[in-house]
Design an enzyme around this catalytic site. Structure first.
Site, PDB file in Angstrom:
ATOM      1  N   ARG A 271      -6.080 -10.656  -9.610  1.00 16.83           N
ATOM      2  CA  ARG A 271      -7.319 -11.392  -9.302  1.00 16.83           C
ATOM      3  C   ARG A 271      -8.261 -10.479  -8.520  1.00 16.83           C
ATOM      4  O   ARG A 271      -9.198  -9.916  -9.067  1.00 16.83           O
ATOM      5  CB  ARG A 271      -6.986 -12.686  -8.538  1.00 16.83           C
ATOM      6  CG  ARG A 271      -8.128 -13.689  -8.490  1.00 16.83           C
ATOM      7  CD  ARG A 271      -9.211 -13.385  -7.482  1.00 16.83           C
ATOM      8  NE  ARG A 271      -8.759 -13.462  -6.096  1.00 16.83           N
ATOM      9  CZ  ARG A 271      -9.513 -13.101  -5.065  1.00 16.83           C
ATOM     10  NH1 ARG A 271     -10.744 -12.624  -5.250  1.00 16.83           N
ATOM     11  NH2 ARG A 271      -9.044 -13.167  -3.828  1.00 16.83           N
ATOM     12  N   GLU A 272      -7.955 -10.253  -7.245  1.00 16.39           N
ATOM     13  CA  GLU A 272      -8.809  -9.363  -6.428  1.00 16.39           C
ATOM     14  C   GLU A 272      -8.822  -7.967  -7.056  1.00 16.39           C
ATOM     15  O   GLU A 272      -9.876  -7.321  -7.144  1.00 16.39           O
ATOM     16  CB  GLU A 272      -8.243  -9.316  -5.004  1.00 16.39           C
ATOM     17  CG  GLU A 272      -8.936  -8.346  -4.068  1.00 16.39           C
ATOM     18  CD  GLU A 272     -10.184  -8.912  -3.408  1.00 16.39           C
ATOM     19  OE1 GLU A 272     -10.116  -9.966  -2.764  1.00 16.39           O
ATOM     20  OE2 GLU A 272     -11.245  -8.263  -3.532  1.00 16.39           O
TER      21      GLU A 272
ATOM     22  N   HIS B 263      -7.624 -18.673  -8.831  1.00 15.96           N
ATOM     23  CA  HIS B 263      -8.698 -18.746  -7.852  1.00 15.96           C
ATOM     24  C   HIS B 263      -9.671 -19.807  -8.353  1.00 15.96           C
ATOM     25  O   HIS B 263      -9.847 -19.967  -9.554  1.00 15.96           O
ATOM     26  CB  HIS B 263      -9.388 -17.378  -7.808  1.00 15.96           C
ATOM     27  CG  HIS B 263      -9.929 -17.002  -6.481  1.00 15.96           C
ATOM     28  ND1 HIS B 263     -11.065 -16.249  -6.339  1.00 15.96           N
ATOM     29  CD2 HIS B 263      -9.493 -17.257  -5.228  1.00 15.96           C
ATOM     30  CE1 HIS B 263     -11.295 -16.052  -5.056  1.00 15.96           C
ATOM     31  NE2 HIS B 263     -10.357 -16.641  -4.363  1.00 15.96           N
TER      32      HIS B 263
ATOM     33  N   ARG C 260      -4.361 -23.756  -1.414  1.00 17.27           N
ATOM     34  CA  ARG C 260      -4.869 -22.948  -0.303  1.00 17.27           C
ATOM     35  C   ARG C 260      -6.373 -23.174  -0.210  1.00 17.27           C
ATOM     36  O   ARG C 260      -7.061 -23.190  -1.238  1.00 17.27           O
ATOM     37  CB  ARG C 260      -4.595 -21.466  -0.580  1.00 17.27           C
ATOM     38  CG  ARG C 260      -5.157 -20.536   0.512  1.00 17.27           C
ATOM     39  CD  ARG C 260      -5.080 -19.075   0.091  1.00 17.27           C
ATOM     40  NE  ARG C 260      -6.022 -18.793  -0.985  1.00 17.27           N
ATOM     41  CZ  ARG C 260      -5.934 -17.740  -1.803  1.00 17.27           C
ATOM     42  NH1 ARG C 260      -4.954 -16.870  -1.681  1.00 17.27           N
ATOM     43  NH2 ARG C 260      -6.834 -17.552  -2.757  1.00 17.27           N
TER      44      ARG C 260
ATOM     45  N   THR D   1     -13.349 -10.901   4.681  1.00 17.92           N
ATOM     46  CA  THR D   1     -13.955 -10.582   3.387  1.00 17.92           C
ATOM     47  C   THR D   1     -14.650  -9.223   3.364  1.00 17.92           C
ATOM     48  O   THR D   1     -14.771  -8.603   2.323  1.00 17.92           O
ATOM     49  CB  THR D   1     -14.950 -11.714   3.027  1.00 17.92           C
ATOM     50  OG1 THR D   1     -14.233 -12.960   3.081  1.00 17.92           O
ATOM     51  CG2 THR D   1     -15.576 -11.541   1.664  1.00 17.92           C
TER      52      THR D   1
ATOM     53  N   HIS E 135      -6.041 -12.446   4.649  1.00 16.31           N
ATOM     54  CA  HIS E 135      -6.554 -11.687   3.500  1.00 16.31           C
ATOM     55  C   HIS E 135      -7.499 -10.641   4.087  1.00 16.31           C
ATOM     56  O   HIS E 135      -8.572 -10.967   4.592  1.00 16.31           O
ATOM     57  CB  HIS E 135      -7.288 -12.663   2.576  1.00 16.31           C
ATOM     58  CG  HIS E 135      -7.921 -12.030   1.370  1.00 16.31           C
ATOM     59  ND1 HIS E 135      -7.274 -11.906   0.157  1.00 16.31           N
ATOM     60  CD2 HIS E 135      -9.158 -11.506   1.179  1.00 16.31           C
ATOM     61  CE1 HIS E 135      -8.080 -11.336  -0.722  1.00 16.31           C
ATOM     62  NE2 HIS E 135      -9.241 -11.075  -0.130  1.00 16.31           N
TER      63      HIS E 135
ATOM     64  N   HIS F 234      -9.686  -7.095   3.980  1.00 15.99           N
ATOM     65  CA  HIS F 234     -10.342  -6.030   3.207  1.00 15.99           C
ATOM     66  C   HIS F 234     -10.301  -4.731   3.996  1.00 15.99           C
ATOM     67  O   HIS F 234     -10.151  -4.713   5.219  1.00 15.99           O
ATOM     68  CB  HIS F 234     -11.761  -6.451   2.816  1.00 15.99           C
ATOM     69  CG  HIS F 234     -11.757  -7.244   1.544  1.00 15.99           C
ATOM     70  ND1 HIS F 234     -12.024  -6.683   0.327  1.00 15.99           N
ATOM     71  CD2 HIS F 234     -11.440  -8.541   1.320  1.00 15.99           C
ATOM     72  CE1 HIS F 234     -11.908  -7.622  -0.613  1.00 15.99           C
ATOM     73  NE2 HIS F 234     -11.550  -8.757  -0.041  1.00 15.99           N
TER      74      HIS F 234
ATOM     75  N   HIS G 275       9.502  23.096   7.822  1.00 14.44           N
ATOM     76  CA  HIS G 275       9.850  21.719   7.461  1.00 14.44           C
ATOM     77  C   HIS G 275      11.014  21.719   6.473  1.00 14.44           C
ATOM     78  O   HIS G 275      11.957  20.951   6.612  1.00 14.44           O
ATOM     79  CB  HIS G 275       8.652  21.010   6.823  1.00 14.44           C
ATOM     80  CG  HIS G 275       7.586  20.650   7.803  1.00 14.44           C
ATOM     81  ND1 HIS G 275       6.894  19.468   7.749  1.00 14.44           N
ATOM     82  CD2 HIS G 275       7.101  21.321   8.874  1.00 14.44           C
ATOM     83  CE1 HIS G 275       6.022  19.422   8.746  1.00 14.44           C
ATOM     84  NE2 HIS G 275       6.123  20.549   9.431  1.00 14.44           N
TER      85      HIS G 275
HETATM   86  C1  HCA Z   1     -13.777 -13.387  -3.465  1.00 11.37           C
HETATM   87  C2  HCA Z   1     -13.707 -13.223  -1.966  1.00 11.37           C
HETATM   88  C3  HCA Z   1     -12.311 -13.269  -1.397  1.00 11.37           C
HETATM   89  C4  HCA Z   1     -11.700 -14.650  -1.467  1.00 11.37           C
HETATM   90  C5  HCA Z   1     -10.379 -14.774  -0.778  1.00 11.37           C
HETATM   91  C6  HCA Z   1      -9.700 -16.107  -0.964  1.00 11.37           C
HETATM   92  C7  HCA Z   1     -12.481 -12.807   0.071  1.00 11.37           C
HETATM   93  O1  HCA Z   1     -13.577 -12.407  -4.183  1.00 11.37           O
HETATM   94  O2  HCA Z   1     -14.035 -14.484  -3.929  1.00 11.37           O
HETATM   95  O3  HCA Z   1     -10.130 -16.915  -1.778  1.00 11.37           O
HETATM   96  O4  HCA Z   1      -8.698 -16.351  -0.269  1.00 11.37           O
HETATM   97  O5  HCA Z   1     -12.179 -11.669   0.371  1.00 11.37           O
HETATM   98  O6  HCA Z   1     -12.960 -13.609   0.863  1.00 11.37           O
HETATM   99  O7  HCA Z   1     -11.478 -12.344  -2.058  1.00 11.37           O
HETATM  100 CU    CU Z   2     -11.058 -10.551  -1.057  1.00  5.86          CU
END
Ligand code: HCA
Ligand code: CU
Length: 389
Positions: free
Chosen positions: A10-11, A70, A131, A165, A200, A202, A295
């Site tokens: 997904r991501e 999602h 979620r 995010t 989550h 980044h 090493h």
């Molecule tokens: C996205 C943003 C998301 C959502 C994370 C989630 C983020 O691509 O829609 O739905 O838990 O980083 O906020 O990946």
């Molecule tokens: Cu994300």
């Protein structure tokens, strides 16, 4: 027990230029399942027919992991995800003031709409794992996040995810994931509500793993990750590094088959067309390779001198490599290591010259290539007259 959600499909597919065909998604999902991740977030089906089909195909293969989709906070997204047969649904909606203003919505209107979508999803499938993510959680007012999270749980959400995010958090600073986890937990507890908390993170500042671990130490129940950290912009928490630290450095009970990681990374790298960096922890070519003379000398006696992480749990072994920097000591240790003993000095020098030559062309010589060089140079020494240079 900590759970891991993999979002490579997904991501990860939101990485610019990355697209996985459905049959490739299937192969990746099978490997993730063998590895033992708990949830596989496998796409946002309203984005396109191929994504919906990929999701259906993965769901139909009865993997151990929960397969998830999602979804925006819209009934049509929920309907399509459920029609694909998912057991997990991730609904996202931002409650930051600016976003609400841009959507011409008030916080209360947003909360009603989100609650309605969650109740609807719950009414359609009682055992669905739901979620709710207040997208851009950590740049939204905390009061907004806590209010919407309480109502989301009342409406039927099982998990609230704290999304960094934009990779904004910094451990130990005034803006940390641990603070968000503690405040959310306290708010839910205070309201007598139970939900799991996910994080989550980044990687815009290169801190995704550090923030995820910060959240874990504050009591997060689920951590999102992806293979190679694939995702929007700089991506998210890298799965292999996360599992390495959790399994080797924290007392977590786990069932992960860590030896699946290298094959999984090769598979994703190939079909995402994203190379595995040579210095990637765990799966990079150099991750367990010793190169400098001192090493090699120390590591061949006992790898612990230059390793704080052993390769064996990941189905790998330590390697040695020689290059243009290698000296006679490193070569002799390496020759001994491959059983090439009793070579006269002249032959050793010719082998070292060849190794340095290869190194100057930007490559290292591993033990296999060293064996070939030894036999080539031996042969060359015997048949001096038939070779030129
Ligand atoms: C996205 C943003 C998301 C959502 C994370 C989630 C983020 O691509 O829609 O739905 O838990 O980083 O906020 O990946
Ligand atoms: Cu994300």
């Amino acid at each position: 027990m900590i759970a891991v959600l993999d979002s490579t499909l997904r991501e990860g597919e939101q990485t610019p230029g990355v697209f996985f065909d459905s049959h490739v998604k299937m192969a990746i999902a099978e490997k993730l399942d063998r590895l033992g991740v708990d949830i596989i977030e496998a796409g946002h089906p309203v984005v396109g027919e191929e994504i919906a089909n990929g999701l259906r195909r993965i769901v139909s293969s009865s993997l151990q992991a929960r397969i998830g989709a999602h979804s925006r906070s819209l009934k049509k997204d929920v309907d399509l995800a459920l029609e694909c047969g998912v057991g997990f649904l991730g609904i996202f909606y931002c409650v930051g003031d600016e976003r609400l203003r841009d959507c011409s919505s008030t916080l209360n209107q947003a909360i009603d709409m989100i609650s309605e979508t969650i109740s609807y999803a719950r009414s359609r499938k009682s055992d669905l794992l739901i979620r709710y993510t207040p997208e851009d959680t950590v740049r939204s007012p905390m009061e907004n996040v806590l209010s919407v999270s309480r109502e989301a749980v009342r409406a039927g959400a099982d998990i609230i995810s704290i999304a960094d995010t934009t990779g904004h958090l910094i451990p130990g600073s005034a803006r940390t994931m641990s603070e968000w986890v503690r405040r959310l937990r306290a708010s839910l507890d205070h309201a007598g509500l139970e939900a799991r908390i996910a994080v989550h993170c980044h990687n815009d500042r290169g801190l995704a793993l550090a923030n995820a671990l910060d959240g874990y130490q504050a009591g997060a129940d689920i951590i999102d990750a992806s293979v190679l950290g694939l995702g929007e912009r700089a991506g998210i928490t890298d799965l292999a590094s996360l599992l390495a630290v959790l399994s080797q450095d924290f007392p977590v009970a786990h069932h992960w088959q860590l030896a699946e990681l290298p094959g999984l990374y090769q598979l994703v790298s190939r079909y995402a067309d994203v190379p595995i960096p040579v210095n990637h922890p765990i799966c990079g070519r150099n991750a367990f390779t010793h190169c400098a003379g001192v090493h090699i000398q120390a590591a061949l006696k006992n790898p612990i001198h230059y390793q704080s992480l052993a390769p064996e749990p990941f189905g790998l072994t330590s390697q040695i490599a020689l290059d243009h920097m290698s000296g006679m000591a490193a070569l002799q240790y390496s020759l001994e290591h491959i059983g090439a003993i009793d070579l006269d000095r002249e032959l050793q020098e010719s082998i070292l010259a060849k190794v340095k030559d290869v190194g100057r062309h930007g490559r290292t010589v591993d033990v296999n290539e060293l064996r070939w060089i030894v036999s080539y140079q031996k042969e060359k020494a015997i048949n001096k007259e038939t070779y030129v240079a």
